[in-house]
Design an enzyme around this catalytic site. Structure first.
Site, PDB file in Angstrom:
ATOM      1  N   ASP A 193       5.544   2.972  -3.964  1.00  0.00           N
ATOM      2  CA  ASP A 193       6.374   2.817  -2.771  1.00  0.00           C
ATOM      3  C   ASP A 193       5.961   3.890  -1.767  1.00  0.00           C
ATOM      4  O   ASP A 193       6.017   5.089  -2.068  1.00  0.00           O
ATOM      5  CB  ASP A 193       7.849   2.972  -3.157  1.00  0.00           C
ATOM      6  CG  ASP A 193       8.767   2.872  -1.949  1.00  0.00           C
ATOM      7  OD1 ASP A 193       8.584   1.937  -1.155  1.00  0.00           O
ATOM      8  OD2 ASP A 193       9.653   3.728  -1.798  1.00  0.00           O
ATOM      9  N   ASP A 233      14.935  -1.557  -2.958  1.00  0.00           N
ATOM     10  CA  ASP A 233      14.068  -2.186  -1.940  1.00  0.00           C
ATOM     11  C   ASP A 233      14.351  -3.686  -1.846  1.00  0.00           C
ATOM     12  O   ASP A 233      14.358  -4.258  -0.758  1.00  0.00           O
ATOM     13  CB  ASP A 233      12.583  -1.973  -2.296  1.00  0.00           C
ATOM     14  CG  ASP A 233      12.107  -0.574  -1.912  1.00  0.00           C
ATOM     15  OD1 ASP A 233      12.947   0.198  -1.436  1.00  0.00           O
ATOM     16  OD2 ASP A 233      10.920  -0.268  -2.098  1.00  0.00           O
ATOM     17  N   THR A 261       7.062   0.103   3.761  1.00  0.00           N
ATOM     18  CA  THR A 261       6.876   1.535   4.030  1.00  0.00           C
ATOM     19  C   THR A 261       5.400   1.935   3.939  1.00  0.00           C
ATOM     20  O   THR A 261       4.970   2.874   4.598  1.00  0.00           O
ATOM     21  CB  THR A 261       7.693   2.391   3.038  1.00  0.00           C
ATOM     22  OG1 THR A 261       7.433   1.926   1.709  1.00  0.00           O
ATOM     23  CG2 THR A 261       9.169   2.266   3.322  1.00  0.00           C
ATOM     24  N   THR A 262       4.621   1.224   3.103  1.00  0.00           N
ATOM     25  CA  THR A 262       3.176   1.496   3.026  1.00  0.00           C
ATOM     26  C   THR A 262       2.473   0.853   4.216  1.00  0.00           C
ATOM     27  O   THR A 262       1.603   1.467   4.834  1.00  0.00           O
ATOM     28  CB  THR A 262       2.599   0.947   1.707  1.00  0.00           C
ATOM     29  OG1 THR A 262       3.424   1.369   0.621  1.00  0.00           O
ATOM     30  CG2 THR A 262       1.195   1.447   1.475  1.00  0.00           C
TER      31      THR A 262
END
Length: 576
Positions: A105, A444, A138-139
């Site tokens: 993550d 998530d 998020t990446t």
């Protein structure tokens, strides 16, 4: 000795210089008139244009600081680029405490990294903003920001002013948001299957992806449960209403959604105390069931047995009186809040409560009190005299449950009134690493459902959205004139980093795959994306690889804002 003689000869041969002639010559040169064929020196001759055709004349320090910032930020993006997508690699992190963490993550990895460069820290904060806003992607947001910074390097080397690039990038981001909204499909919150498919796409890139068939419906149901009777009318979700209880032992497959309340430890009871209660009336007490203490530290000196017996008798009488008042209120389950100043309970109070047939759960955290009250419909009682039947909560059944695979006990409250619309997820895992990663993954997944509540549109995954936006933006660049055209084209190229990286991480040939993807999109298939399992281009809508529109648009906006902020910095001031 021979060399010294040569030096002497050399010095003797030089004629003495007549300084008067030299001065006179200089004077003549200074005061002689300029010939008519010699033109005056122009500013362009004094400051010749650089060989690379750059027209912007700025001090070199601003340029150096900007390049330094771009290089540092790109290094952070390159570090987590391999974690993107279902075939992305996991990172193993050793924390300063010696604890080990496994995750892919982006927000978790970056928050644990010790980043020193201020520009690189901006990318870390950008990832955290994406985590708060959308919960997923998020990446992607960091990888996209790295590609945009790479595009900026090329535009700056052409001599385009940073302010012009920033302005054009903002326009491009706005255009992308509109293009993607037109390409997205609306979703109904009552369509559970579409929600589960979106969550399954999110979980496909996690460590616990093999358990997505269990965790995806569980995450959807946990969020739909707190939306109330009309989920289609909700505009936002507070995920603090979903409580995550971690229990070591068993496997991730033993994870369950409890329509009530779970405490991560068993009930506290002495011999003869009940462990199961039907039609429970629950009291949450904030006072201590133990002998009172003075405010100051003191010692009581007892000189004879009679005085000692009297102290014990009074203590017993005081505690018995409190237990009788609890019984009188009609409560048969007591939750005792954790106390700091003195013992929240003692063996004597547990003995009396057990005799009265009251189940006791101790060490309720102060932070959990609000959640417990909203779930059970009870009111916290600060003093024994204010305990009354109207302050009690209710549950159909309360009891200890032994968890399979570990032997641990937990207290479950089933059939609660739940006026505050809350739910509890009981997470299981074979070790702490799996348990922590499962917790992050479920959170998530819940954020994906929250994104769909905020903005009810779904868009194809697998790099389809970014490729579609890139293609349409490139068409728009051909119609646009001036600097915007250059910047739009660079922005469109940068967007393709997502499908490129997905293909690269899956072990495919990225250039071939992205070219093929571009061709299919140009032919009009909006949902075409990379099927990493088969290693080919497929329609993502047919494969049910879908994600919320908010995740993609939020990533584009946040990445653009961060890049423009880095671009506008031309100096680094260190304040001691």
């Amino acid at each position: 000795p021979h060399s010294e003689d040569k030096d002497k000869e050399a010095t003797t041969d030089v004629e003495p210089v007549n300084f008067h002639i030299l001065q006179r010559t200089t004077y003549t040169l200074q005061h002689s008139p300029i010939p008519s064929h010699c033109a005056m020196a122009t500013p362009a001759m004094m400051h010749p244009r650089p060989a690379n055709g750059e027209t912007l004349q700025e001090r070199s320090k601003g340029k150096d600081v900007r390049i330094s910032n771009i290089v540092a930020a790109k290094a952070v993006a390159a570090a987590i680029r391999t974690s993107l997508g279902p075939r992305g690699m996991d990172k193993l992190m050793q924390l300063p405490s010696g604890e080990v963490l496994i995750s892919n993550d982006g927000a978790t990895i970056l928050s644990k990294m010790n980043v020193l460069h201020p520009a690189a820290k901006m990318l870390v904060e950008c990832s955290q903003s994406q985590d708060i806003e959308a919960g997923d992607g998020t990446t992607s947001v960091v990888v996209l920001a790295g590609a945009l910074l790479d595009a900026c390097s090329g535009l700056l080397s052409k001599g385009i002013h940073p302010a012009m690039i920033a302005s054009s990038f903002y326009k491009a981001a706005e255009q992308c948001t509109q293009l993607l909204k037109r390409a997205a499909k609306p979703v109904d919150m009552n369509d559970r299957e579409s929600l589960v498919n979106a969550v399954r796409t999110c979980l496909s890139s996690k460590v616990v992806s093999q358990n997505s068939d269990l965790l995806a419906p569980l995450a959807v149901d946990s969020v739909l449960g707190i939306l109330g009777p009309n989920p289609s009318e909700a505009v936002n979700v507070d995920l603090r209403d979903v409580r995550m209880v971690e229990q070591l032992g068993g496997t991730v497959d033993d994870t369950e959604l409890v329509p009530g309340l779970v405490f991560d430890k068993g009930s506290t009871k002495t011999a003869g105390g009940p462990s199961q209660i039907d039609n429970a009336k629950v009291a949450l007490i904030q006072f201590c069931l133990s002998a009172p203490k003075t405010d100051m530290d003191n010692n009581v000196v007892v000189s004879d047995y009679a005085a000692m017996d009297r102290i014990l008798r009074d203590e017993r009488k005081y505690i018995l009186n409190m237990c009788k008042k609890i019984k009188k209120s009609g409560a048969n389950v007591v939750l005792i809040q954790k106390s700091i100043l003195r013992d929240a309970y003692n063996e004597l109070s547990l003995h009396f409560l057990a005799k009265m047939g009251i189940l006791v759960v101790t060490d309720i955290e102060r932070t959990d009190v609000e959640f417990v009250c909203r779930t059970l419909g009870c009111t916290p009682v600060p003093h024994v005299d204010s305990l009354s039947p109207d302050k009690l909560g209710s549950a159909e059944h309360v009891g200890d449950v032994v968890l399979p695979g570990s032997g641990h006990k937990v207290v479950k409250f089933v059939g609660v009134a739940n006026p505050g619309c809350t739910s509890t997820v009981l997470l299981r895992g074979s070790n702490d690493l799996v348990l922590a990663e499962a917790n992050r993954s479920v959170h998530d997944a819940q954020c994906v459902v929250r994104s769909l509540v905020k903005q009810r549109y779904l868009i194809a995954g697998g790099g389809a959205a970014e490729t579609e936006a890139s293609l349409r933006l490139r068409e728009l660049a051909l119609e646009t004139t001036g600097m915007d055209s250059h910047c739009f084209k660079a922005y469109a190229d940068a967007l393709e980093v997502i499908p490129y990286t997905l293909a690269e991480n899956a072990g495919l040939k990225p250039i071939e795959i992205v070219t093929e993807l571009r061709k299919v999109h140009a032919e009009g298939t909006i949902g075409a994306g990379i099927d990493v399992k088969k290693g080919c281009i497929s329609d993502m809508y047919e494969k049910h690889v879908i994600q919320p529109l908010l995740v993609t648009t939020s990533a584009i906006k946040l990445a653009t804002e961060t890049v423009c902020m880095i671009l506008k910095v031309d100096d680094l001031v260190v304040v001691a």
